[in-house]
Write a protein that holds these residues in place. Structure first.
Motif, PDB file in Angstrom:
ATOM      1  N   MET A   1      -8.351   2.062  12.020  1.00  0.00           N
ATOM      2  CA  MET A   1      -7.518   2.116  10.659  1.00  0.00           C
ATOM      3  C   MET A   1      -6.392   1.133  10.478  1.00  0.00           C
ATOM      4  O   MET A   1      -5.616   1.472  11.275  1.00  0.00           O
ATOM      5  N   LEU A   2      -6.581   0.051   9.769  1.00  0.00           N
ATOM      6  CA  LEU A   2      -5.436  -0.906   9.567  1.00  0.00           C
ATOM      7  C   LEU A   2      -4.722  -0.597   8.428  1.00  0.00           C
ATOM      8  O   LEU A   2      -5.176   0.023   7.309  1.00  0.00           O
ATOM      9  N   THR A   3      -3.571  -0.858   8.520  1.00  0.00           N
ATOM     10  CA  THR A   3      -2.451  -0.731   7.462  1.00  0.00           C
ATOM     11  C   THR A   3      -2.190  -1.903   6.644  1.00  0.00           C
ATOM     12  O   THR A   3      -1.933  -1.840   5.547  1.00  0.00           O
TER      13      THR A   3
ATOM     14  N   GLY B   1       5.992  -9.545  -1.129  1.00  0.00           N
ATOM     15  CA  GLY B   1       5.270  -8.432  -1.725  1.00  0.00           C
ATOM     16  C   GLY B   1       5.019  -7.321  -1.088  1.00  0.00           C
ATOM     17  O   GLY B   1       5.700  -7.233   0.184  1.00  0.00           O
ATOM     18  N   ARG B   2       4.574  -6.311  -1.569  1.00  0.00           N
ATOM     19  CA  ARG B   2       4.594  -5.049  -0.910  1.00  0.00           C
ATOM     20  C   ARG B   2       3.479  -4.256  -1.536  1.00  0.00           C
ATOM     21  O   ARG B   2       2.911  -4.363  -2.532  1.00  0.00           O
ATOM     22  N   HIS B   3       2.994  -3.122  -0.951  1.00  0.00           N
ATOM     23  CA  HIS B   3       2.031  -2.224  -1.374  1.00  0.00           C
ATOM     24  C   HIS B   3       1.960  -1.032  -0.525  1.00  0.00           C
ATOM     25  O   HIS B   3       2.731  -0.961   0.354  1.00  0.00           O
ATOM     26  N   HIS B   4       1.024  -0.073  -0.792  1.00  0.00           N
ATOM     27  CA  HIS B   4       1.257   1.356  -0.086  1.00  0.00           C
ATOM     28  C   HIS B   4      -0.288   1.526   0.210  1.00  0.00           C
ATOM     29  O   HIS B   4      -1.301   1.032  -0.150  1.00  0.00           O
ATOM     30  N   ALA B   5      -0.531   2.156   1.392  1.00  0.00           N
ATOM     31  CA  ALA B   5      -1.601   2.616   1.984  1.00  0.00           C
ATOM     32  C   ALA B   5      -1.547   4.117   2.524  1.00  0.00           C
ATOM     33  O   ALA B   5      -0.697   4.647   2.666  1.00  0.00           O
TER      34      ALA B   5
ATOM     35  N   LEU C   1      -5.237   6.324  -5.400  1.00  0.00           N
ATOM     36  CA  LEU C   1      -4.073   7.253  -5.127  1.00  0.00           C
ATOM     37  C   LEU C   1      -2.939   6.485  -4.176  1.00  0.00           C
ATOM     38  O   LEU C   1      -1.686   6.832  -4.227  1.00  0.00           O
ATOM     39  N   ASP C   2      -3.299   5.386  -3.688  1.00  0.00           N
ATOM     40  CA  ASP C   2      -2.168   4.735  -2.931  1.00  0.00           C
ATOM     41  C   ASP C   2      -0.977   4.446  -3.586  1.00  0.00           C
ATOM     42  O   ASP C   2       0.238   4.633  -2.829  1.00  0.00           O
ATOM     43  N   PRO C   3      -0.898   3.806  -4.854  1.00  0.00           N
ATOM     44  CA  PRO C   3       0.479   3.621  -5.536  1.00  0.00           C
ATOM     45  C   PRO C   3       1.202   4.897  -5.741  1.00  0.00           C
ATOM     46  O   PRO C   3       2.583   4.749  -5.639  1.00  0.00           O
TER      47      PRO C   3
ATOM     48  N   SER D   1       1.950   5.046   3.760  1.00  0.00           N
ATOM     49  CA  SER D   1       2.829   3.927   4.314  1.00  0.00           C
ATOM     50  C   SER D   1       3.221   2.907   3.338  1.00  0.00           C
ATOM     51  O   SER D   1       2.284   2.590   2.247  1.00  0.00           O
ATOM     52  N   LEU D   2       4.429   2.350   3.663  1.00  0.00           N
ATOM     53  CA  LEU D   2       4.975   1.039   2.950  1.00  0.00           C
ATOM     54  C   LEU D   2       4.428  -0.060   3.546  1.00  0.00           C
ATOM     55  O   LEU D   2       4.865  -0.085   4.636  1.00  0.00           O
ATOM     56  N   VAL D   3       3.874  -1.154   3.215  1.00  0.00           N
ATOM     57  CA  VAL D   3       3.630  -2.160   3.672  1.00  0.00           C
ATOM     58  C   VAL D   3       4.367  -3.500   2.801  1.00  0.00           C
ATOM     59  O   VAL D   3       4.409  -3.789   1.863  1.00  0.00           O
ATOM     60  N   VAL D   4       5.551  -4.093   3.568  1.00  0.00           N
ATOM     61  CA  VAL D   4       6.093  -5.415   3.069  1.00  0.00           C
ATOM     62  C   VAL D   4       5.951  -6.510   3.875  1.00  0.00           C
ATOM     63  O   VAL D   4       5.844  -6.548   5.172  1.00  0.00           O
ATOM     64  N   TYR D   5       5.577  -7.571   3.107  1.00  0.00           N
ATOM     65  CA  TYR D   5       5.248  -8.895   3.629  1.00  0.00           C
ATOM     66  C   TYR D   5       6.563  -9.816   3.462  1.00  0.00           C
ATOM     67  O   TYR D   5       7.104  -9.771   2.338  1.00  0.00           O
TER      68      TYR D   5
END
Length: 258
Positions: free
Chosen positions: A1-3, A168-172, A220-222, A227-231
């Motif tokens: 399972m990759l985040t 950038g960022r997104h949720h997982a 549903l992720d947003p 998890s919060l992922v920030v680049y």
């Protein structure tokens, strides 16, 4: 399972990739399969041993492209055994929330990245994590547990403080948030018929990747992503402090021999 989204991080063959707080190696394995030279780092001796074993199995199965290399090492994330400016990509997934001195760990990431290099940092998302803390002390208040909850802007600010520019960022993992709320509500060390059923659903999703659950999680992720992922990127031309330059052998060869 990759985040982490490897396309957003832009992991390519021939790059050097550092996986910090690797656990049992899930992110290191994907980078290795993509042709990178990978060093997986964790403080836990068992985690390092397991990751090293699986990296060997990937190589033996011929799943790693020619020219790639991988190793695992036990190290403190606040004093990485990696030279300044020697790494193309860094992944720090679900680890900073465990480290009291997270600012030093972030400064180490900035130090080891090459100018133009990129990092992906993942932490538990504020909302879902706050619910878990409210429901159960046992979820986080234990040796090696979570000691803080990050807001997205706070994490980006800490990255910027060490000279890394958030990009950038997104949720997982939205499907995992209700599972952990349920576990916290009934007791994190207690199994019930409902928690076992939900766990089977998550395993089924992980192994079969069905359209229904994959679509549901994307939608549903947003809202619920656990998890919060920030680049972030290290600006070209920026060099890190020289403090760590003598802590390891130079360059990708040193990573490959770890």
């Amino acid at each position: 399972m990759l985040t982490v989204d490897y396309d957003l991080l832009d992991v390519r063959p021939g790059m050097t990739v550092l996986d910090l707080g690797c656990g049992e190696g899930r992110h290191a394995f994907e980078a290795y399969r993509r042709g990178a030279t990978v060093l997986a780092v964790d403080w836990g001796a068992q985690e390092v041993a397991t990751t090293r074993e699986w990296l060997g199995a990937i190589a033996a199965a011929g799943e790693a492209p020619a020219g790639s290399a991988a190793g695992a090492a036990r190290a403190d994330l606040r004093a990485l055994p990696v030279p300044d400016g020697s790494v193309d990509r860094v992944i720090a997934s679900e680890v900073l929330e465990h480290i009291p001195d997270d600012r030093t760990a972030l400064a180490e990431i900035a130090r080891v990245l090459r100018p133009g290099g990129r990092v992906a940092v993942t932490v538990p998302r504020y909302g879902p994590e706050r619910v878990c803390w409210a429901l159960s002390d046992a979820y986080h208040a234990n040796e090696g547990g979570h000691i803080r909850i990050y807001r997205g802007d706070q994490l980006e600010e800490r990255l910027a403080t060490v000279g890394l520019q958030p990009t950038g960022r997104h949720h997982a993992h939205a499907l995992h948030a209700p599972y952990w709320w349920l576990r916290c509500a009934v007791g994190v060390h207690r199994e019930t018929r409902l928690t076992r059923a939900y766990h089977r659903l998550l395993v089924w999703d992980l192994t079969h990747r069905p359209w229904l659950t994959r679509t549901a999680e994307r939608v549903l992720d947003p809202v619920l992503g656990k998890s919060l992922v920030v680049y972030a990127a290290k600006p070209a031309g920026r060099t890190g402090p020289a403090a760590g330059a003598d802590r390891a052998e130079d360059g990708a060869a040193g990573l490959a021999r770890a």
